[in-house]
Design a protein around this motif. Structure first.
Motif, PDB file in Angstrom:
ATOM      1  N   ASN A 292      -2.304  -0.438   3.130  1.00 10.53           N
ATOM      2  CA  ASN A 292      -1.285   0.633   3.271  1.00 10.53           C
ATOM      3  C   ASN A 292      -0.911   0.971   1.918  1.00 10.53           C
ATOM      4  N   ARG A 293      -0.803  -0.014   1.016  1.00 10.77           N
ATOM      5  CA  ARG A 293      -0.431   0.435  -0.324  1.00 10.77           C
ATOM      6  C   ARG A 293      -1.496   1.124  -1.037  1.00 10.77           C
ATOM      7  N   ALA A 294      -2.759   0.590  -0.862  1.00 12.62           N
ATOM      8  CA  ALA A 294      -3.838   1.647  -1.263  1.00 12.62           C
ATOM      9  C   ALA A 294      -3.779   3.127  -0.703  1.00 12.62           C
TER      10      ALA A 294
ATOM     11  N   ALA B 275      -1.246   4.718   0.309  1.00  9.83           N
ATOM     12  CA  ALA B 275      -0.212   5.311  -0.575  1.00  9.83           C
ATOM     13  C   ALA B 275      -0.241   5.757  -1.660  1.00  9.83           C
ATOM     14  N   VAL B 276      -1.013   4.990  -2.670  1.00 10.42           N
ATOM     15  CA  VAL B 276      -1.563   5.506  -3.939  1.00 10.42           C
ATOM     16  C   VAL B 276      -2.309   6.650  -4.021  1.00 10.42           C
ATOM     17  N   ALA B 277      -3.377   6.607  -2.879  1.00 11.98           N
ATOM     18  CA  ALA B 277      -4.457   7.764  -2.930  1.00 11.98           C
ATOM     19  C   ALA B 277      -3.471   8.954  -2.470  1.00 11.98           C
ATOM     20  N   LEU B 278      -2.736   8.817  -1.560  1.00 11.58           N
ATOM     21  CA  LEU B 278      -2.034  10.200  -1.306  1.00 11.58           C
ATOM     22  C   LEU B 278      -1.141  10.606  -2.320  1.00 11.58           C
ATOM     23  N   PHE B 279      -0.417   9.651  -3.080  1.00 17.09           N
ATOM     24  CA  PHE B 279       0.512  10.192  -4.044  1.00 17.09           C
ATOM     25  C   PHE B 279      -0.272  10.775  -5.188  1.00 17.09           C
ATOM     26  N   GLU B 280      -1.772  10.410  -5.552  1.00 18.78           N
ATOM     27  CA  GLU B 280      -2.510  11.194  -6.295  1.00 18.78           C
ATOM     28  C   GLU B 280      -2.732  12.694  -5.996  1.00 18.78           C
ATOM     29  N   LEU B 281      -2.678  12.945  -4.723  1.00 20.12           N
ATOM     30  CA  LEU B 281      -2.868  14.107  -4.508  1.00 20.12           C
ATOM     31  C   LEU B 281      -1.796  15.391  -4.468  1.00 20.12           C
ATOM     32  N   LEU B 282      -0.668  14.778  -4.800  1.00 25.88           N
ATOM     33  CA  LEU B 282       0.473  15.602  -4.982  1.00 25.88           C
ATOM     34  C   LEU B 282       0.810  16.483  -6.099  1.00 25.88           C
TER      35      LEU B 282
END
Length: 654
Positions: free
Chosen positions: A34-36, A38-45
């Motif tokens: 789940n941490r991975a 979260a990081v992947a989604l954060f990079e889309l922002l």
């Protein structure tokens, strides 16, 4: 991680970029997988303008102990709403929560309260929004994210102008805080109320906050001494308990001061403690210790354990004269009750890594049903009775400005335009739903945002009055359109009525039936009119439906005597017929026409499509079976509603 509903500073790298790893360490206990994610989604922002509110929303949702999917939906929601992130790039369940949020993202409860155009509807705005939420929210997590998003938006509005933040604060105080209360999410209720209060009554907020800050150290020392004293007394009785000091929220203090017309110094229950134990039995044992230790204040006792509040809240409340001689408020509850009282609805979705992500099934349905029932919060928002209809019997759509309007099921963009304002309806030229251009006779669905394109002058279309074409569902719109035509010059209505009658009969291959003036006069007499001109006038203003006249031509009965379902076949319109459809050449045109045939249960023996000019014009010829002229008319009118169809008519060459 933020505490007490307040946002912590976002950790950053030396180059100023957010340090997502440090932030995740502080804010979560996610698994490696789940941490991975979260990081992947954060990079889309993208940039901080989208990241900051997204991460603030995440922190608040984590405080509410929401599950991972909800937390991630909160992270990306603002980015998707602003078009920074394409929802198709999101994981399936996260995308589902975000998709459910989007229709209610721009709903504003009070934004059009002072609008002249919508003044007649604004009084029912909160009731409409409530019904719309009930109709749209099939996933309870959506309600939680919406409330948390409002809290974050309010918190970030501190630098906005009063004109921008005051309406937001009024919405929060009058609508969203009561909803949070109804759902039992006290953390969000208190946060929304305090933020809204600071904008609506800034002077009073600052005055109370300053006085509380000035006395904070002394008050905290007193509460700590009381806490230790009570903890010792409970331990001496063999009761294992946690005793905490409880801060009173500024808005609740102001409410008490305002209600009782007293100064802050006269607010008696500024000292408060909360006792947490393991069992209900222990709650009543604690109550006994409290009442035998200090004098109990009469009429200051509520047992919400024996009789829970409507939203499920459970706790024992009592007040005593404490060791300092001042009123001491004591709340007693089990740890389970405390979790439910602080988190309300959210306690049912508390995040647990070990739980499977799939939450479908009977338990989920039960929680959805519960959410729907508690969303009916009439008392808190002061809404009026719902007028005898249930939410599911109406369609709730929004204007681009976020105002919610209720319409009859099957209502169209034309109905919507007249619901907004008569002149908007008269000037209606086109419509967009959720930003996409749609036919004016397309049925609207709950949650859609409708924008009407208008011309400079009033020019309703007579075809809007043809029920078979489906442009108008509501009697309000029909009456407004008819009134407009009746106010036009009589001769123009006569000409328009004759043209409409001739056009319809030509489409049905019945033009020969009205090939002479005597034929029109005979039809008028059979229809109950004094002259052909009176008949044309009635058709022109919408008082006489052309469809009934067509049935009259084929039945030999009066228009008032022939119900559609019993009309007899006539003029040779029965059996196999050829129908010619002309329109703009596009992919799927034939498929859409055939879908109409299937919906009407019409047998089609042959169909041929030809593109005369590819991408420009096309012709579809079909051989189909109809029972009578009434069914043929229904088929032709239904095909006319297909996008890009320009003309439909019966061909004599069958």
């Amino acid at each position: 991680m933020a505490t007490g509903g307040f946002h912590t500073a976002l950790p950053r790298l030396p180059n100023g970029e957010p340090d997502i790893d440090v932030w995740l360490d502080q804010a979560s206990g996610f698994s490696a997988e789940n941490r991975a994610t979260a990081v992947a989604l954060f990079e889309l922002l993208g940039d901080d303008e989208v990241r900051e509110p997204g991460l603030e929303l995440v922190e608040l949702l984590l405080q509410l102990r929401m599950d991972f999917v909800t937390v991630m939906a909160g992270m990306v929601f603002v980015a998707v709403q602003r078009g920074v992130v394409d929802a198709s790039r999101l994981p399936g369940e996260v995308a589902g929560v975000v998709a459910a949020l989007l229709p209610i993202a721009n709903i504003h409860v009070l934004s059009t309260r002072d609008s002249t155009m919508l003044s007649s509807q604004s009084k029912s705005q909160m009731d409409n929004v409530r019904h719309m939420l009930i109709a749209l929210i099939d996933d309870p997590r959506v309600a939680v994210v919406k409330l948390a998003e409002r809290a974050v938006a309010l918190r970030r509005a501190k630098d906005a102008t009063p004109e921008e933040r005051v309406p937001m604060a009024r919405e929060a105080m009058e609508f969203f805080a009561p909803l949070a209360n109804r759902l039992g999410i006290w953390q969000l209720k208190w946060l929304l109320e305090d933020l809204a209060f600071s904008y609506l009554h800034p002077r009073e907020y600052r005055a109370i906050a300053a006085k509380l800050d000035g006395r904070r150290e002394a008050r905290e020392r007193q509460v700590e001494a009381i806490r230790q004293d009570l903890e010792f007394r409970l331990s001496a009785e063999g009761i294992a308990a946690e005793v905490h000091g409880r801060a009173k929220h500024i808005y609740s203090i102001w409410q008490k001061m305002n209600h009782k017309a007293i100064d802050l110094s006269e607010v008696r229950d500024m000292q408060a403690v909360r006792v947490l134990v393991d069992t209900v039995e222990a709650c009543y044992r604690v109550l006994g210790v409290v009442h035998t230790s200090w004098p109990h204040i009469r009429n200051e006792f509520d047992d919400y354990v024996a009789s829970p509040k409507e939203n499920g809240y459970r706790s024992i409340h009592t007040a005593v004269i404490g060791p300092t001689g001042k009123t001491l408020e004591v709340q007693i509850r089990t740890r389970e009750m405390h979790e439910e009282s602080e988190l309300g609805l959210c306690a049912h979705w508390a995040y647990k890594e070990e739980e499977a992500p799939n939450r479908a099934g009977a338990l989920w349905s039960k929680k959805v049903d519960w959410l729907r029932s508690v969303l009916d919060w009439h008392d808190e928002v002061g809404s009026a009775a719902n007028g005898g209809y249930m939410a599911q019997e109406r369609v709730f759509v929004t204007t681009p400005g976020g105002h919610v309007l209720d319409l009859s099921p099957g209502a169209t963009a034309v109905d919507f335009a007249y619901r907004v304002h008569t002149e908007i309806g008269h000037q209606c030229r086109g419509a967009r739903v959720d930003g996409r251009k749609v036919p004016l006779n397309r049925r609207l669905a709950t949650g859609e945002c409708v924008e009407i394109e208008t011309g400079d002058e009033a020019a309703p279309k007579r075809e809007w009055l043809n029920p078979a074409l489906g442009y108008v569902k509501t009697s309000r719109a029909r009456e407004k359109i008819q009134t407009w035509f009746k106010n036009q010059l009589a001769d123009s209505n006569v000409r328009a009525g004759r043209a409409l009658l001739e056009d319809t009969t030509a489409r049905l291959g019945l033009a020969e039936e009205l090939s002479s003036a005597d034929a029109f006069a005979a039809l008028a007499e059979r229809a109950g009119y004094d002259s052909a001109e009176a008949l044309f006038l009635a058709v022109g203003v919408g008082d006489q439906l052309v469809f009934d006249l067509v049935r009259l031509l084929s039945s030999g009965h009066t228009a008032r005597d022939v119900p559609a379902e019993t009309a007899e076949a006539g003029a040779g319109v029965e059996g196999w017929q050829a129908v010619v459809v002309r329109g703009r050449d596009r992919d799927g045109l034939l498929r859409d026409v055939m879908a109409v045939m299937a919906e009407l249960s019409i047998s089609v023996v042959a169909a041929n499509a030809t593109a005369e000019v590819p991408g420009v014009s096309a012709t579809i010829t079909m051989r189909l079976q109809v029972a009578d002229v009434a069914e043929l008319a229904r088929v032709i009118n239904a095909i006319r509603r297909v996008p890009d169809v320009a003309d439909v008519r019966r061909s004599r060459r069958s």
